[in-house]
Write a protein that holds these residues in place. Structure first.
Motif, PDB file in Angstrom:
ATOM      1  N   VAL A   1      22.123 -27.742 -20.373  1.00  0.00           N
ATOM      2  CA  VAL A   1      22.580 -25.737 -19.229  1.00  0.00           C
ATOM      3  C   VAL A   1      23.170 -26.061 -18.141  1.00  0.00           C
ATOM      4  O   VAL A   1      22.683 -26.695 -17.767  1.00  0.00           O
ATOM      5  CB  VAL A   1      21.104 -25.344 -19.587  1.00  0.00           C
ATOM      6  CG1 VAL A   1      20.524 -25.088 -20.547  1.00  0.00           C
ATOM      7  CG2 VAL A   1      20.377 -25.865 -18.621  1.00  0.00           C
TER       8      VAL A   1
ATOM      9  N   SER B   1      22.525 -19.389 -22.065  1.00  0.00           N
ATOM     10  CA  SER B   1      23.844 -18.155 -22.818  1.00  0.00           C
ATOM     11  C   SER B   1      23.453 -16.318 -22.853  1.00  0.00           C
ATOM     12  O   SER B   1      23.988 -16.331 -22.637  1.00  0.00           O
ATOM     13  CB  SER B   1      24.698 -17.872 -23.707  1.00  0.00           C
ATOM     14  OG  SER B   1      25.907 -18.234 -23.740  1.00  0.00           O
TER      15      SER B   1
ATOM     16  N   ARG C   1      17.080 -10.530 -20.633  1.00  0.00           N
ATOM     17  CA  ARG C   1      18.172 -10.242 -20.319  1.00  0.00           C
ATOM     18  C   ARG C   1      17.911  -9.045 -19.314  1.00  0.00           C
ATOM     19  O   ARG C   1      18.928  -9.695 -18.689  1.00  0.00           O
ATOM     20  CB  ARG C   1      18.756 -10.006 -21.348  1.00  0.00           C
ATOM     21  CG  ARG C   1      20.057 -10.471 -21.704  1.00  0.00           C
ATOM     22  CD  ARG C   1      21.220  -9.203 -22.183  1.00  0.00           C
ATOM     23  NE  ARG C   1      20.818 -10.374 -24.281  1.00  0.00           N
ATOM     24  CZ  ARG C   1      20.340  -9.966 -24.904  1.00  0.00           C
ATOM     25  NH1 ARG C   1      19.489  -8.939 -25.315  1.00  0.00           N
ATOM     26  NH2 ARG C   1      20.370 -11.209 -25.586  1.00  0.00           N
TER      27      ARG C   1
ATOM     28  N   ARG D   1      19.766 -24.335 -24.577  1.00  0.00           N
ATOM     29  CA  ARG D   1      21.897 -24.009 -24.201  1.00  0.00           C
ATOM     30  C   ARG D   1      21.404 -22.672 -25.156  1.00  0.00           C
ATOM     31  O   ARG D   1      22.449 -21.369 -23.573  1.00  0.00           O
ATOM     32  CB  ARG D   1      22.313 -24.626 -25.184  1.00  0.00           C
ATOM     33  CG  ARG D   1      24.206 -24.419 -24.516  1.00  0.00           C
ATOM     34  CD  ARG D   1      24.870 -25.500 -25.530  1.00  0.00           C
ATOM     35  NE  ARG D   1      25.004 -27.002 -25.254  1.00  0.00           N
ATOM     36  CZ  ARG D   1      23.699 -27.498 -26.105  1.00  0.00           C
ATOM     37  NH1 ARG D   1      23.540 -27.136 -27.343  1.00  0.00           N
ATOM     38  NH2 ARG D   1      23.607 -29.024 -25.701  1.00  0.00           N
ATOM     39  N   ASP D   2      21.059 -21.977 -26.220  1.00  0.00           N
ATOM     40  CA  ASP D   2      22.095 -20.753 -26.093  1.00  0.00           C
ATOM     41  C   ASP D   2      20.593 -19.543 -25.736  1.00  0.00           C
ATOM     42  O   ASP D   2      21.205 -18.662 -25.573  1.00  0.00           O
ATOM     43  CB  ASP D   2      20.899 -20.446 -27.397  1.00  0.00           C
ATOM     44  CG  ASP D   2      21.795 -21.242 -28.626  1.00  0.00           C
ATOM     45  OD1 ASP D   2      23.209 -21.680 -28.181  1.00  0.00           O
ATOM     46  OD2 ASP D   2      21.536 -21.523 -30.190  1.00  0.00           O
TER      47      ASP D   2
ATOM     48  N   GLY E   1      21.493 -15.066 -19.384  1.00  0.00           N
ATOM     49  CA  GLY E   1      22.441 -15.410 -17.796  1.00  0.00           C
ATOM     50  C   GLY E   1      21.565 -14.803 -16.775  1.00  0.00           C
ATOM     51  O   GLY E   1      21.331 -15.500 -15.628  1.00  0.00           O
TER      52      GLY E   1
END
Length: 286
Positions: free
Chosen positions: A206, A170, A127, A166-167, A173
């Protein structure tokens, strides 16, 4: 003739990959270690009439005495005069200091690799890398699922979970994601079998392009099926090095100009064949 006049910037990785993603196709990303590698990738892509990504890994930077700028700027200069779109990508970066040098050396993208860390630390580090990269106008790829064969750390049997994917996307980014679906880094035989059902489920999970690492070991038919299932960026490295060393060993004249000339030609032929495979042609024995 060059596609544009000399002096234009290298093409954006985001544009090259996004175009393939929208069209349901794939783009090849070839590893560059020496200037001859870069020349071969561009020449091979021009012969195929296909866009390409030149990627320089953290290991390649170490090979150059940890000096990033010379090989990066030389590769970017080739990209600027190429007859096809050529993007520049910094690959498998684990060193934050190296990540932060990317923006000044002509790169359009970075693959930040925190996959050896525990999951929560991977998320946090990725991130932060994505936030920095986006502030610099760079596209960021990451890895989830510990793709086999990386420095003896990642098991070839590892597979990426779609829900976790998917997590992860999210939470971080990121702009693209390398996933574990059965390939392995540094394979010298084309015997890998991919989990195409998993690829399709990951692609649905995704909203970003999927990346296949370790593609040298994947036969043609498997590669084409992987693209059809949702793989978009296809990384190829070992195949170029095998072509390089095979050509040098096969030449009767071992002096550098002759040896490097045949090696560069062999690598260019490998690039052309690989890119044609990704667009529906053939490249090896698959």
């Amino acid at each position: 003739m060059p596609r544009q006049e000399a002096g234009r910037a290298a093409d954006s990785t985001a544009d090259v990959v996004s175009s393939a993603y929208r069209d349901g196709g794939a783009v090849g990303a070839l590893n560059v270690i020496t200037l001859e590698h870069a020349e071969a990738v561009v020449t091979g892509a021009e012969a195929a009439g296909r866009p390409v990504i030149c990627q320089i890994s953290e290991n390649a930077v170490r090979f150059h005495g940890s000096r990033l700028a010379p090989i990066a700027r030389a590769t970017a200069a080739l990209a600027e005069t190429a007859a096809v779109p050529v993007a520049l990508h910094l690959d498998h970066v684990t060193d934050e200091a190296l990540l932060h040098r990317a923006a000044d050396c002509g790169f359009g993208s970075v693959m930040f690799d925190a996959s050896a860390l525990p999951h929560a630390q991977n998320v946090a580090a990725t991130r932060a890398a994505a936030q920095w990269a986006h502030a610099q106008g760079l596209w960021l790829e990451a890895e989830l699922g510990e793709i086999g064969g990386k420095d003896g750390v990642h098991a070839p049997s590892a597979r990426t979970d779609p829900d976790q994917t998917r997590d992860f996307v999210s939470a971080t980014g990121v702009d693209a994601l390398a996933v574990a679906v059965g390939s392995s880094h540094a394979m010298t035989t084309r015997t890998a079998r991919l989990d195409h059902d998993l690829i399709a489920r990951l692609a649905k999970a995704v909203p970003v392009p999927l990346v296949l690492h370790g593609s040298t070991g994947v036969p043609d038919a498997e590669l084409r099926q992987a693209v059809a299932a949702g793989m978009v960026k296809i990384n190829i490295g070992t195949a170029l090095n095998a072509a390089f060393t095979g050509a040098v060993r096969g030449t009767r004249d071992g002096r550098p100009p002759a040896a490097l000339t045949v090696a560069r030609l062999a690598m260019a032929d490998t690039v052309t064949s690989a890119l044609r495979t990704l667009s529906g042609g053939g490249y090896g024995t698959g």
